[in-house]
Design a protein around this motif. Structure first.
Motif, PDB file in Angstrom:
ATOM      1  N   VAL A 186       1.077  -1.045   0.054  1.00 30.10           N
ATOM      2  CA  VAL A 186       0.044   0.119   0.012  1.00 30.10           C
ATOM      3  C   VAL A 186       0.800   1.352   0.101  1.00 30.10           C
ATOM      4  O   VAL A 186       2.098   1.299   0.611  1.00 30.10           O
ATOM      5  CB  VAL A 186      -0.982  -0.088   1.156  1.00 30.10           C
ATOM      6  N   MET A 187       0.569   2.188  -0.660  1.00 30.38           N
ATOM      7  CA  MET A 187       1.124   3.380  -0.992  1.00 30.38           C
ATOM      8  C   MET A 187       0.559   4.579   0.118  1.00 30.38           C
ATOM      9  O   MET A 187      -0.506   4.781  -0.332  1.00 30.38           O
ATOM     10  CB  MET A 187       1.206   3.628  -2.276  1.00 30.38           C
ATOM     11  N   LEU A 188       1.423   4.853   1.021  1.00 29.18           N
ATOM     12  CA  LEU A 188       0.788   5.806   2.082  1.00 29.18           C
ATOM     13  C   LEU A 188       1.269   7.282   1.838  1.00 29.18           C
ATOM     14  O   LEU A 188       2.454   7.631   1.565  1.00 29.18           O
ATOM     15  CB  LEU A 188       1.098   5.466   3.362  1.00 29.18           C
ATOM     16  N   PHE A 189       0.241   7.974   1.451  1.00 24.39           N
ATOM     17  CA  PHE A 189       0.354   9.635   1.790  1.00 24.39           C
ATOM     18  C   PHE A 189      -0.114  10.152   2.762  1.00 24.39           C
ATOM     19  O   PHE A 189      -0.960   9.661   3.389  1.00 24.39           O
ATOM     20  CB  PHE A 189      -0.149  10.144   0.580  1.00 24.39           C
ATOM     21  N   ALA A 190       0.158  11.699   3.240  1.00 27.01           N
ATOM     22  CA  ALA A 190      -0.422  12.293   4.172  1.00 27.01           C
ATOM     23  C   ALA A 190      -1.890  12.048   4.432  1.00 27.01           C
ATOM     24  O   ALA A 190      -2.661  11.958   5.361  1.00 27.01           O
ATOM     25  CB  ALA A 190       0.022  13.739   4.235  1.00 27.01           C
ATOM     26  N   ASP A 191      -2.690  12.230   3.026  1.00 26.48           N
ATOM     27  CA  ASP A 191      -4.009  12.476   3.044  1.00 26.48           C
ATOM     28  C   ASP A 191      -4.723  11.182   2.271  1.00 26.48           C
ATOM     29  O   ASP A 191      -5.870  11.423   2.112  1.00 26.48           O
ATOM     30  CB  ASP A 191      -4.301  13.681   2.363  1.00 26.48           C
ATOM     31  N   ARG A 192      -4.102  10.151   1.932  1.00 30.66           N
ATOM     32  CA  ARG A 192      -4.681   9.096   1.158  1.00 30.66           C
ATOM     33  C   ARG A 192      -3.733   7.933   1.099  1.00 30.66           C
ATOM     34  O   ARG A 192      -2.657   8.037   1.666  1.00 30.66           O
ATOM     35  CB  ARG A 192      -5.298   9.608  -0.119  1.00 30.66           C
ATOM     36  N   GLU A 193      -4.572   6.789   0.568  1.00 32.10           N
ATOM     37  CA  GLU A 193      -3.660   5.428   0.511  1.00 32.10           C
ATOM     38  C   GLU A 193      -4.149   5.044  -0.787  1.00 32.10           C
ATOM     39  O   GLU A 193      -5.365   5.028  -1.128  1.00 32.10           O
ATOM     40  CB  GLU A 193      -3.457   4.683   1.849  1.00 32.10           C
ATOM     41  N   VAL A 194      -3.055   4.101  -1.226  1.00 32.07           N
ATOM     42  CA  VAL A 194      -3.508   3.718  -2.519  1.00 32.07           C
ATOM     43  C   VAL A 194      -2.833   2.116  -2.469  1.00 32.07           C
ATOM     44  O   VAL A 194      -1.897   1.727  -2.184  1.00 32.07           O
ATOM     45  CB  VAL A 194      -2.635   4.209  -3.693  1.00 32.07           C
ATOM     46  N   ARG A 195      -3.815   1.184  -2.863  1.00 34.93           N
ATOM     47  CA  ARG A 195      -3.597  -0.193  -2.721  1.00 34.93           C
ATOM     48  C   ARG A 195      -2.560  -0.660  -4.040  1.00 34.93           C
ATOM     49  O   ARG A 195      -3.122  -0.171  -5.039  1.00 34.93           O
ATOM     50  CB  ARG A 195      -4.779  -1.171  -2.679  1.00 34.93           C
ATOM     51  N   ARG A 207       2.964   1.523 -11.358  1.00 34.45           N
ATOM     52  CA  ARG A 207       1.829   2.084 -10.381  1.00 34.45           C
ATOM     53  C   ARG A 207       2.531   3.318  -9.578  1.00 34.45           C
ATOM     54  O   ARG A 207       2.097   4.502  -9.307  1.00 34.45           O
ATOM     55  CB  ARG A 207       1.370   1.105  -9.446  1.00 34.45           C
ATOM     56  N   ILE A 208       3.840   3.060  -9.034  1.00 28.60           N
ATOM     57  CA  ILE A 208       4.332   4.056  -8.164  1.00 28.60           C
ATOM     58  C   ILE A 208       4.741   5.286  -8.962  1.00 28.60           C
ATOM     59  O   ILE A 208       4.526   6.223  -8.394  1.00 28.60           O
ATOM     60  CB  ILE A 208       5.977   3.414  -7.468  1.00 28.60           C
ATOM     61  N   LEU A 209       5.287   5.247 -10.061  1.00 25.26           N
ATOM     62  CA  LEU A 209       5.640   6.376 -10.981  1.00 25.26           C
ATOM     63  C   LEU A 209       4.145   7.121 -11.326  1.00 25.26           C
ATOM     64  O   LEU A 209       4.311   8.418 -11.484  1.00 25.26           O
ATOM     65  CB  LEU A 209       6.415   5.806 -12.156  1.00 25.26           C
TER      66      LEU A 209
END
Ligand code: C5P
Length: 222
Positions: A186-195, A207-209
């Motif tokens: 899971v990619m974690l950002f301050a305000d959201r996350e992306v599976r 996906r990361i790029l």
């Protein structure tokens, strides 16, 4: 034809596991293969970015990708911090050792009948240091390999290291992560996350790029 949506970016990407000397012939290391960082470097290059790969893995990379070979955490730190001012983004996919031998022996250690104790000290946290020194506009992303409470630990690292995103992955799964050709997380950002669903490291790199590009667009608007 790939979309050249990363044209104008200069990505600094780290890959592989660091090797910390015990003596001239031995080291402390880890199972990282460098595949995730190399996949990111190759994909970014195709999308038009300039790429500098700072790696412990001697695997070949495409022509056009600048490769800097390093061994220890200290060497990786110097290589990253030296190049940070010219970069638009840093992605630390390397498995940097957390500890190194305090006083590596100058000569090969001879075996004896006695027990051998190695004294270890902490290595510098390159990612946290880069985030503190961050030139304005530079995106800083890290990874977090976890075996439990993946999202919680990833969120803590996002905060404590002061980075824009953390890719947290569960390395207790036998089918993903360290050494494998696949990854999930899971990619974690301050305000959201992306599976990031289970996929090849090549697909995961894309996906990361996509998210790096998205962060850039947001940053340019603000
Ligand atoms: O704290 P932890 O080792 O889990 O953090 C992982 C992230 O921090 C990875 O992106 C790794 O490359 C980076 N790191 C670092 N320097 C260290 C340890 C980890 O840059 N000494």
């Amino acid at each position: 034809n790939p979309i050249r949506d990363l044209a104008g970016e200069h990505l600094l990407i780290t890959a592989g596991g660091t090797r910390e000397a015990i003596d001239p012939v031995r080291f402390l290391g880890n199972r990282s293969s460098g595949k995730m960082g190399i996949a990111l470097a190759e994909a970014a290059l195709k999308r038009g970015a300039k790429v500098t790969l700072i790696t412990t893995a001697s695997r070949a990379v495409s022509l056009g990708c600048e490769r800097v070979l390093v061994e220890s955490a200290e060497e990786m730190r110097t290589a990253v911090l030296d190049r940070l001012p010219g970069a638009t983004a840093l992605i630390m996919a390397a498995a940097v050792a957390d500890y190194r031998v305090t006083n590596p022996a100058a000569q090969k250690i001879k075996k004896s009948g006695e027990k051998l104790t190695l004294e270890l000290e902490r290595t510098p946290d390159i990612l946290a240091e880069a985030a503190r020194l961050r030139p304005s506009g530079t995106l800083i992303l890290g990874f977090a390999a976890e075996t439990e409470r993946v999202v919680e630990e990833g969120r803590r690292k996002l905060r404590e290291k002061g980075v824009d995103a953390i890719v947290a992955n569960d390395v207790s799964r036998p089918d993903t992560g360290i050494g494998s050709d696949h990854n999930a997380g899971v990619m974690l950002f301050a305000d959201r996350e992306v599976r990031l669903e289970l996929s090849s490291k090549w697909t995961m790199a894309e996906r990361i790029l996509d998210e790096v590009h998205r962060l850039r667009v947001l940053r340019d608007r603000s």
